[in-house]
Write a protein that holds these residues in place. Structure first.
Motif, PDB file in Angstrom:
ATOM      1  N   MET A   1      45.651  11.623  31.131  1.00 24.19           N
ATOM      2  CA  MET A   1      46.392  10.858  32.131  1.00 24.19           C
ATOM      3  C   MET A   1      46.345  11.569  33.473  1.00 24.19           C
ATOM      4  N   ALA A   2      46.036  10.850  34.521  1.00 29.18           N
ATOM      5  CA  ALA A   2      45.997  11.423  35.873  1.00 29.18           C
ATOM      6  C   ALA A   2      47.312  11.114  36.586  1.00 29.18           C
ATOM      7  N   TYR A   3      48.026  12.148  36.940  1.00 24.01           N
ATOM      8  CA  TYR A   3      49.288  11.984  37.640  1.00 24.01           C
ATOM      9  C   TYR A   3      49.064  11.986  39.150  1.00 24.01           C
ATOM     10  N   THR A   4      49.904  11.250  39.851  1.00 28.23           N
ATOM     11  CA  THR A   4      49.922  11.296  41.315  1.00 28.23           C
ATOM     12  C   THR A   4      51.043  12.242  41.718  1.00 28.23           C
ATOM     13  N   ILE A   5      50.669  13.415  42.249  1.00 27.78           N
ATOM     14  CA  ILE A   5      51.618  14.498  42.477  1.00 27.78           C
ATOM     15  C   ILE A   5      51.556  14.954  43.928  1.00 27.78           C
ATOM     16  N   LEU A   6      52.716  15.158  44.520  1.00 35.47           N
ATOM     17  CA  LEU A   6      52.834  15.794  45.832  1.00 35.47           C
ATOM     18  C   LEU A   6      53.288  17.227  45.608  1.00 35.47           C
ATOM     19  N   ALA A   7      52.543  18.187  46.143  1.00 34.77           N
ATOM     20  CA  ALA A   7      52.882  19.606  45.992  1.00 34.77           C
ATOM     21  C   ALA A   7      53.245  20.196  47.346  1.00 34.77           C
ATOM     22  N   ILE A   8      54.295  21.000  47.366  1.00 37.69           N
ATOM     23  CA  ILE A   8      54.828  21.589  48.599  1.00 37.69           C
ATOM     24  C   ILE A   8      55.063  23.075  48.380  1.00 37.69           C
ATOM     25  N   ASP A   9      54.586  23.897  49.317  1.00 37.76           N
ATOM     26  CA  ASP A   9      54.842  25.333  49.198  1.00 37.76           C
ATOM     27  C   ASP A   9      55.105  25.943  50.566  1.00 37.76           C
ATOM     28  N   THR A  10      56.212  26.679  50.660  1.00 39.10           N
ATOM     29  CA  THR A  10      56.553  27.423  51.880  1.00 39.10           C
ATOM     30  C   THR A  10      57.036  28.825  51.515  1.00 39.10           C
ATOM     31  N   ALA A  11      56.576  29.353  50.387  1.00 41.55           N
ATOM     32  CA  ALA A  11      57.157  30.588  49.847  1.00 41.55           C
ATOM     33  C   ALA A  11      56.825  31.829  50.654  1.00 41.55           C
ATOM     34  N   TYR A  63      56.882  21.917  43.510  1.00 48.05           N
ATOM     35  CA  TYR A  63      57.333  22.828  44.564  1.00 48.05           C
ATOM     36  C   TYR A  63      57.000  24.266  44.178  1.00 48.05           C
ATOM     37  N   GLY A  64      56.687  25.078  45.182  1.00 44.81           N
ATOM     38  CA  GLY A  64      56.470  26.496  44.956  1.00 44.81           C
ATOM     39  C   GLY A  64      57.802  27.163  44.660  1.00 44.81           C
ATOM     40  N   ARG A  65      58.006  27.598  43.438  1.00 50.01           N
ATOM     41  CA  ARG A  65      59.318  28.098  43.013  1.00 50.01           C
ATOM     42  C   ARG A  65      59.518  29.573  43.330  1.00 50.01           C
ATOM     43  N   GLY A  66      58.500  30.226  43.912  1.00 48.56           N
ATOM     44  CA  GLY A  66      58.576  31.646  44.179  1.00 48.56           C
ATOM     45  C   GLY A  66      57.831  32.415  43.099  1.00 48.56           C
ATOM     46  N   PRO A  67      57.837  33.738  43.197  1.00 50.20           N
ATOM     47  CA  PRO A  67      58.575  34.539  44.170  1.00 50.20           C
ATOM     48  C   PRO A  67      57.943  34.488  45.549  1.00 50.20           C
ATOM     49  N   GLY A  68      58.740  34.908  46.524  1.00 50.08           N
ATOM     50  CA  GLY A  68      58.300  34.937  47.898  1.00 50.08           C
ATOM     51  C   GLY A  68      59.486  35.230  48.793  1.00 50.08           C
ATOM     52  N   SER A  69      59.333  34.886  50.058  1.00 50.11           N
ATOM     53  CA  SER A  69      60.428  35.048  51.001  1.00 50.11           C
ATOM     54  C   SER A  69      61.627  34.215  50.560  1.00 50.11           C
ATOM     55  N   PHE A  70      62.810  34.811  50.594  1.00 52.77           N
ATOM     56  CA  PHE A  70      64.016  34.066  50.216  1.00 52.77           C
ATOM     57  C   PHE A  70      64.152  32.813  51.061  1.00 52.77           C
ATOM     58  N   THR A  71      63.990  32.957  52.380  1.00 55.53           N
ATOM     59  CA  THR A  71      64.117  31.795  53.264  1.00 55.53           C
ATOM     60  C   THR A  71      63.019  30.781  52.999  1.00 55.53           C
ATOM     61  N   GLY A  72      61.779  31.256  52.823  1.00 57.87           N
ATOM     62  CA  GLY A  72      60.666  30.352  52.586  1.00 57.87           C
ATOM     63  C   GLY A  72      60.816  29.566  51.302  1.00 57.87           C
ATOM     64  N   ARG A  74      63.571  28.930  49.742  1.00 58.73           N
ATOM     65  CA  ARG A  74      64.719  28.043  49.905  1.00 58.73           C
ATOM     66  C   ARG A  74      64.354  26.795  50.698  1.00 58.73           C
ATOM     67  N   ILE A  75      63.562  26.946  51.769  1.00 58.50           N
ATOM     68  CA  ILE A  75      63.131  25.793  52.557  1.00 58.50           C
ATOM     69  C   ILE A  75      62.291  24.842  51.705  1.00 58.50           C
ATOM     70  N   GLY A  76      61.328  25.397  50.975  1.00 58.40           N
ATOM     71  CA  GLY A  76      60.442  24.562  50.178  1.00 58.40           C
ATOM     72  C   GLY A  76      61.161  23.778  49.112  1.00 58.40           C
ATOM     73  N   ILE A  77      62.016  24.435  48.370  1.00 59.27           N
ATOM     74  CA  ILE A  77      62.713  23.738  47.297  1.00 59.27           C
ATOM     75  C   ILE A  77      63.723  22.738  47.860  1.00 59.27           C
TER      76      ILE A  77
END
Length: 238
Positions: A1-11, A63-72, A74-77
């Motif tokens: 099955m092919a899903y239609t997914i939007l991915a976001i990362d600001t970590a 969404y990019g769940r981390g690890p990474g910048s706390f602020t980054g 938090r913005i992404g999620i």
């Protein structure tokens, strides 16, 4: 099955968006330190417009769940939660490190990757991944945060050192601490991968959806690794 997914990362320092529709992938990626909130929403609008899709036509938001910048992180999620909550979409959290392992495979066709991200405060985020035949990844070294000087000792007590063959390294931690790789008792191959890109989250999100790991927006959560930070989800802020 092919899903239609939007991915976001600001970590981390860059921010990226990717959208998969059938066999097509639409991506946007920009270096934007301290400008994530200004850049990410127009990028999301742009990929949706190019695909001629609305949020309601998606199967999930990753969404990019981390690890990474706390602020980054938090913005992404927060942005991903807002979009998913408004369109009643499930969410899938993808490890920043796993996405970088997938990017390393995409660029170098390697299947064993060690990730080190500069966590500042004289620490690194570290993890190891090994690619499976189905395109998903196994965790070879559990994600952790630690001083660079402690990495070799940690590795010697892990399964990483028992795996034959080279490991490819990725992430900003190896640049921040140039002596780090030479201290490891492993065959090391360098890569040019420094930051995660959302297009590499798509296949990981696909596997997570197949495993039934999607959650409702209010239950999406980050992974910071450091214990001295906290996150209050979209609903139930009290």
């Amino acid at each position: 099955m092919a899903y239609t997914i939007l991915a976001i990362d600001t970590a981390v320092e860059n921010c990226s968006v990717a959208l998969t529709v059938g066999n097509d992938v639409i991506t946007r990626c920009k270096m934007a330190p301290r400008e994530h909130t200004l850049k990410i929403l127009p990028m999301i609008d742009n990929v949706l417009a190019e695909a001629n899709l609305t949020l309601g036509q998606l199967d999930a938001v990753a969404y990019g769940r981390g690890p990474g910048s706390f602020t980054g992180v938090r913005i992404g999620i927060g942005i991903a939660q807002g979009l998913a909550f408004g369109a009643d979409l499930p969410m899938v959290g993808v490890s920043t490190m796993a996405a970088m392992a997938q990017q390393t495979y995409r660029r170098k066709q390697v299947t064993r990757v060690l990730i080190a991200i500069d966590a500042h405060m004289n620490e690194i985020y570290f993890g190891g991944y090994q690619r499976k035949e189905n395109g998903d990844w196994d965790v070879a070294f559990e994600e952790t945060v630690l001083p660079p000087k402690d990495l070799n000792k940690k590795l010697l007590t892990s399964n990483v050192v028992t795996v034959n063959g080279e490991w490819t390294i990725a992430g900003t931690g190896w640049l921040a601490y140039p002596a780090l790789a030479s201290q490891l008792h492993l065959a090391i191959n360098n890569s040019s991968v420094l930051y995660p890109e959302s297009e590499d989250m798509l296949i990981l999100a696909h596997h997570a959806l197949l495993r039934g790991e999607a959650v409702d927006a209010e239950n999406a959560s980050p992974v910071y690794l450091r214990d001295n930070v906290a996150w209050k989800k979209l609903s139930g802020r009290a």
